[in-house]
Design an enzyme around this catalytic site. Structure first.
Site, short mmCIF file in Angstrom:
data_model
loop_
_atom_site.label_atom_id
_atom_site.label_comp_id
_atom_site.label_asym_id
_atom_site.label_seq_id
_atom_site.Cartn_x
_atom_site.Cartn_y
_atom_site.Cartn_z
N ASN A 227 37.64 -50.22 10.67
CA ASN A 227 36.67 -50.19 11.75
C ASN A 227 35.76 -51.40 11.61
O ASN A 227 35.47 -51.84 10.49
CB ASN A 227 35.81 -48.93 11.68
CG ASN A 227 36.55 -47.68 12.09
OD1 ASN A 227 37.55 -47.74 12.79
ND2 ASN A 227 36.05 -46.53 11.66
N ARG B 65 42.97 -45.27 12.67
CA ARG B 65 43.41 -46.00 11.48
C ARG B 65 44.44 -45.21 10.69
O ARG B 65 45.43 -45.78 10.22
CB ARG B 65 42.22 -46.35 10.58
CG ARG B 65 41.27 -47.37 11.21
CD ARG B 65 40.02 -47.55 10.39
NE ARG B 65 39.33 -46.26 10.28
CZ ARG B 65 38.52 -45.93 9.29
NH1 ARG B 65 38.27 -46.78 8.31
NH2 ARG B 65 37.92 -44.76 9.27
#
Length: 90
Positions: free
Chosen positions: A38, A20
């Site tokens: 997530n 990320r």
């Protein structure tokens, strides 16, 4: 080609490998807005919004898997742009 928006879901070893954060840095470099998070099933979901070419470059970045990630599949869907600004990690 105007503004584009894509929702992507990356499968494989994509959590716990700075996926990320690497995605956020690349999006900021390309001037793409959106977010990445997530999910409970072990995937990473992201939305990219901005210049068509830059958004497609982000989809390619996810397919390649940043850093130590191992991407096995990427689901991509087109959506209507919402005028997002900035990129966040959720």
């Amino acid at each position: 080609m105007g503004v584009a928006r894509r929702r992507v879901i990356a499968h494989g070893r994509v959590q716990g490998v700075f996926f990320r954060d690497a995605t956020r840095r690349e999006a900021e470099r390309l001037g793409v807005a959106g977010w990445a998070r997530n999910t409970s099933d072990g995937t990473v979901e992201a939305v990219f919004e901005g210049d068509h070419e830059a958004v497609e470059a982000m989809v390619g970045f996810v397919r390649g898997g940043p850093g130590h990630a191992s991407v096995t599949q990427v689901d991509v869907s087109a959506e209507e742009p919402e005028g997002l600004e900035g990129f966040s990690v959720r």
